[in-house]
Design a protein around this motif. Structure first.
Motif, PDB file in Angstrom:
ATOM      1  N   MET A   1       9.869  10.861  -2.357  1.00 31.95           N
ATOM      2  CA  MET A   1       8.946  10.538  -0.972  1.00 31.95           C
ATOM      3  C   MET A   1       7.288  10.544  -1.499  1.00 31.95           C
ATOM      4  N   LYS A   2       7.198  10.743  -2.631  1.00 30.80           N
ATOM      5  CA  LYS A   2       5.826  10.791  -2.977  1.00 30.80           C
ATOM      6  C   LYS A   2       5.264   9.404  -3.281  1.00 30.80           C
ATOM      7  N   PRO A   3       3.649   9.406  -3.050  1.00 28.31           N
ATOM      8  CA  PRO A   3       2.999   7.796  -2.818  1.00 28.31           C
ATOM      9  C   PRO A   3       3.031   7.667  -4.459  1.00 28.31           C
ATOM     10  N   MET A   4       3.232   6.348  -4.603  1.00 32.60           N
ATOM     11  CA  MET A   4       3.210   5.778  -5.998  1.00 32.60           C
ATOM     12  C   MET A   4       1.783   6.006  -6.825  1.00 32.60           C
ATOM     13  N   ALA A   5       2.163   6.397  -8.004  1.00 30.59           N
ATOM     14  CA  ALA A   5       0.924   6.655  -8.847  1.00 30.59           C
ATOM     15  C   ALA A   5       1.164   6.172 -10.266  1.00 30.59           C
ATOM     16  N   THR A   6       0.296   5.893 -11.260  1.00 26.56           N
ATOM     17  CA  THR A   6       0.650   5.601 -12.474  1.00 26.56           C
ATOM     18  C   THR A   6       0.150   6.703 -13.205  1.00 26.56           C
ATOM     19  N   CYS A  26      -3.946   8.878 -14.643  1.00 26.93           N
ATOM     20  CA  CYS A  26      -3.456   8.976 -13.495  1.00 26.93           C
ATOM     21  C   CYS A  26      -4.198   8.331 -12.359  1.00 26.93           C
ATOM     22  N   THR A  27      -3.740   7.133 -12.026  1.00 26.70           N
ATOM     23  CA  THR A  27      -4.295   6.097 -11.390  1.00 26.70           C
ATOM     24  C   THR A  27      -3.736   5.838 -10.111  1.00 26.70           C
ATOM     25  N   ALA A  28      -3.848   5.906  -8.816  1.00 26.30           N
ATOM     26  CA  ALA A  28      -3.341   5.536  -7.645  1.00 26.30           C
ATOM     27  C   ALA A  28      -2.954   3.924  -7.857  1.00 26.30           C
ATOM     28  N   GLN A  29      -1.894   3.603  -7.410  1.00 23.85           N
ATOM     29  CA  GLN A  29      -1.325   2.334  -7.188  1.00 23.85           C
ATOM     30  C   GLN A  29      -0.660   2.223  -5.799  1.00 23.85           C
ATOM     31  N   VAL A  30      -0.745   0.829  -5.381  1.00 25.05           N
ATOM     32  CA  VAL A  30      -0.105   0.600  -3.907  1.00 25.05           C
ATOM     33  C   VAL A  30       0.563  -0.728  -4.163  1.00 25.05           C
ATOM     34  N   GLN A  74      -0.361  -6.278   4.505  1.00 22.23           N
ATOM     35  CA  GLN A  74      -1.219  -5.214   3.836  1.00 22.23           C
ATOM     36  C   GLN A  74      -1.610  -5.746   2.623  1.00 22.23           C
ATOM     37  N   PRO A  75      -2.759  -5.369   2.252  1.00 22.46           N
ATOM     38  CA  PRO A  75      -3.277  -5.920   0.806  1.00 22.46           C
ATOM     39  C   PRO A  75      -2.581  -4.596  -0.060  1.00 22.46           C
ATOM     40  N   LEU A  76      -2.365  -5.109  -1.343  1.00 20.92           N
ATOM     41  CA  LEU A  76      -1.695  -4.159  -2.344  1.00 20.92           C
ATOM     42  C   LEU A  76      -2.618  -4.007  -3.842  1.00 20.92           C
ATOM     43  N   PHE A  77      -2.371  -2.935  -4.391  1.00 30.70           N
ATOM     44  CA  PHE A  77      -3.440  -2.671  -5.443  1.00 30.70           C
ATOM     45  C   PHE A  77      -2.530  -2.278  -6.558  1.00 30.70           C
ATOM     46  N   VAL A  78      -2.767  -2.833  -7.942  1.00 25.21           N
ATOM     47  CA  VAL A  78      -2.368  -2.317  -9.142  1.00 25.21           C
ATOM     48  C   VAL A  78      -3.849  -2.251 -10.385  1.00 25.21           C
ATOM     49  N   PRO A  79      -3.737  -0.975 -10.791  1.00 25.06           N
ATOM     50  CA  PRO A  79      -4.924  -0.602 -11.690  1.00 25.06           C
ATOM     51  C   PRO A  79      -4.557  -1.111 -13.050  1.00 25.06           C
ATOM     52  N   ASN A  80      -5.834  -1.625 -13.762  1.00 24.07           N
ATOM     53  CA  ASN A  80      -5.496  -1.765 -15.134  1.00 24.07           C
ATOM     54  C   ASN A  80      -4.517  -2.972 -15.439  1.00 24.07           C
ATOM     55  N   VAL A  81      -4.809  -3.932 -15.031  1.00 25.18           N
ATOM     56  CA  VAL A  81      -3.972  -5.203 -15.355  1.00 25.18           C
ATOM     57  C   VAL A  81      -4.670  -6.159 -16.155  1.00 25.18           C
TER      58      VAL A  81
END
Length: 529
Positions: A1-6, A26-30, A74-81
């Motif tokens: 149940m933790k929020p997504m994270a990279t 360690c970067t957030a992602q949604v 809702q917008p979504l977010f992915v880092p470092n693509v």
């Protein structure tokens, strides 16, 4: 149940002849609605925004991402693509009612998109549905992509459910719904997509043909978020303005072949019981069970029937069979009053001490908040509800709750933002905001650095029958005390005013930025330079 994270070593996933890399940070992602499948509404690795620096002097509007239609998803977010030929970017994915999907550099509002895909085809005459076609002004002037998409980070795939039509001068119009699987690097269709949505189940319900009830792509309106779990993509449907005939449908698809895996009509022998959740999402527990609340409709499950109107269903993640359910004792009165149980999305709490370890929170349109034991949901009892707690709210529940550090937050329609402490399987009112949220209230989003620096965010949106000329308003509160907001986008309206509001807006907080949709763009707020 933790929020997504990279938080992993470099990972490269091959996508046809392309690839994308995720840095060892360690970067957030949604990647899904409300951050995770528990629908906690909280991101716990926000290290930039704090109650001390979110104020009108240091925080404000940084810009906007212009798009071609209203944004309900809702917008979504992915880092470092890694985008071929364009370098590596933190990407914000936006879907619109004009049937477009965009990939923007999340840190550069005002820049053109890195890619854009339209599901419209001029050669075939494909268009979004109009409000006249669906006989409903709730989403105007077009109905294209409403449900929040979902991203499979392992394969780099964005799943989107889109509605389209072909208008004919002579003869009936054609209506379609398709599941698209897009590469997050290019927007190119994957796995043989798109997949046309079709389904048929045995039944005696509304709109049947012979002994079968068929999925109707015109009357079935998807609003709840797509869900990825159990190696399945789950889709759900409700209606447009209760225009009959319609049913509540749940379907699952294989994420790598787009083959349909299972279908559930929640009232095949009756009518209605749509799954709309005010644009939030169904929830999934650690065992893979899917939780789906339904709206007004036929209910006869207690007498051996198959119809589950105004209920909260616990579904087997593979077969979609109903494993357990909760239906209020006054379901008949709720139905008569058009006061859907399924007007809000569910929230699953982390494991609790005491006799009810696994709790589900379900706000409803009839202003009742149900605290449900997921292990024994209570089914239906005419003499009273067999659940841990019922709480009368001051307004209708039209959204979903958010959880942080032993507290849950929610703003019912025409009510204050409320903070309830979770104690011994019960919710106890702890604090309230000093400002009210008009209809439809707000679905809060929480940013925090673990158990510190928690901020509750909410967006005031278009009211039920109000004009389309109202700007959205972003609010921020210190989660430990609520009271007066520490920031609103109207405190310095000349600098920070948002564009015109849609409804049921969920703000997204990631890496020091706050994003949310409007009728013409996605706004981005953050610390000012």
């Amino acid at each position: 149940m933790k929020p997504m994270a990279t938080c992993l070593a470099p990972l490269v996933v091959v996508l046809a002849s392309l690839s994308f890399g995720i840095a060892s940070l360690c970067t957030a992602q949604v990647t899904t609605s409300q951050y995770d499948n528990a629908r906690s509404g909280a991101t716990l690795n926000e290290k930039i925004l704090t109650p001390q620096n979110v104020n009108a002097q240091r925080f404000g509007k940084l810009g906007a991402f212009k798009v071609d239609g209203p944004v309900y998803a809702q917008p979504l977010f992915v880092p470092n693509v890694e985008i071929s030929g364009k370098g590596t970017h933190d990407i914000l994915y936006i879907a619109t009612e004009h049937d477009s999907v965009y990939a923007f550099d999340a840190n550069r509002p005002g820049d053109p998109p890195l890619w854009q895909v339209s599901f419209l085809d001029k050669a075939r005459g494909t268009i979004p549905l109009s409000e006249d076609m669906v006989q409903c002004p709730f989403i105007r002037p077009e109905v294209g992509i409403t449900s929040t998409p979902v991203i499979d980070i392992k394969t780099g795939t964005l799943y989107v459910l889109a509605r389209t039509a072909i208008r004919h001068a002579v003869g009936d119009n054609e209506y379609f719904q398709h599941l698209h699987a897009l590469a997050i690097t290019t927007g190119v269709e994957k796995f043989g997509g798109p997949k046309l949505i079709t389904a048929s189940v045995p039944g005696r319900g509304a709109g049947r043909s012979g002994r079968q009830v068929d999925f109707d792509p015109l009357h079935e309106n998807p609003r709840a978020a797509l869900t990825l779990a159990n190696n399945s993509v789950y889709l759900t449907w409700a209606s447009s303005c209760d225009v009959d005939p319609y049913h509540g449908w749940v379907m699952s698809y294989d994420p790598q072949t787009l083959a349909q895996k299972a279908v559930l009509n929640v009232n095949p022998d009756g009518s209605e019981a749509g799954i709309w959740l005010s644009d939030t999402g169904p929830a999934v527990d650690s065992e893979g069970n899917l939780y789906v609340p339904t709206g007004n409709g036929t209910f006869d499950a207690t007498s051996g029937g198959r119809d589950y109107g105004d209920s909260v269903l616990k579904l087997d993640g593979s077969s979609l069979a109903v494993r357990d359910y909760f239906t209020p004792f006054d379901q008949a009165a709720i139905l008569a009053g058009d006061s859907d149980v399924g007007s809000s999305g569910p929230t699953l709490l982390p494991d609790q001490p005491g006799p009810h370890r696994h709790l589900l929170l379900q706000p409803t349109k009839h202003s009742m908040l149900y605290v449900i034991d997921r292990d024994q949901m209570g089914k239906f009892h005419a003499d009273g509800d067999a659940i841990p707690q019922r709480i009368r709210m001051a307004g209708a529940g039209l959204g979903a709750m958010a959880y942080w550090n032993g507290h849950v937050y929610f703003a019912a329609s025409n009510d204050y933002l409320r903070d309830y402490a979770v104690k011994n399987s019960q919710l106890v009112l702890h604090a309230s905001s000093a400002t009210k949220f008009e209809d439809p209230g707000a679905t809060p989003s929480i940013s925090a650095n673990g158990k510190t620096n928690a901020i509750v965010w909410g967006v005031a949106t278009k009211t039920w029958d109000g004009p389309d000329t109202k700007p959205a308003v972003l609010y921020a509160y210190d989660a430990t005390k609520l009271g007066q907001p520490i920031y609103t986008s109207e405190q310095n309206s000349q600098r920070d005013r948002a564009a015109l509001a849609t409804r049921f807006v969920i703000p997204v907080v990631v890496n020091g930025r706050v994003y949310f949709g409007t009728r013409s763009e996605v706004e981005v707020y953050g610390l000012l330079k």
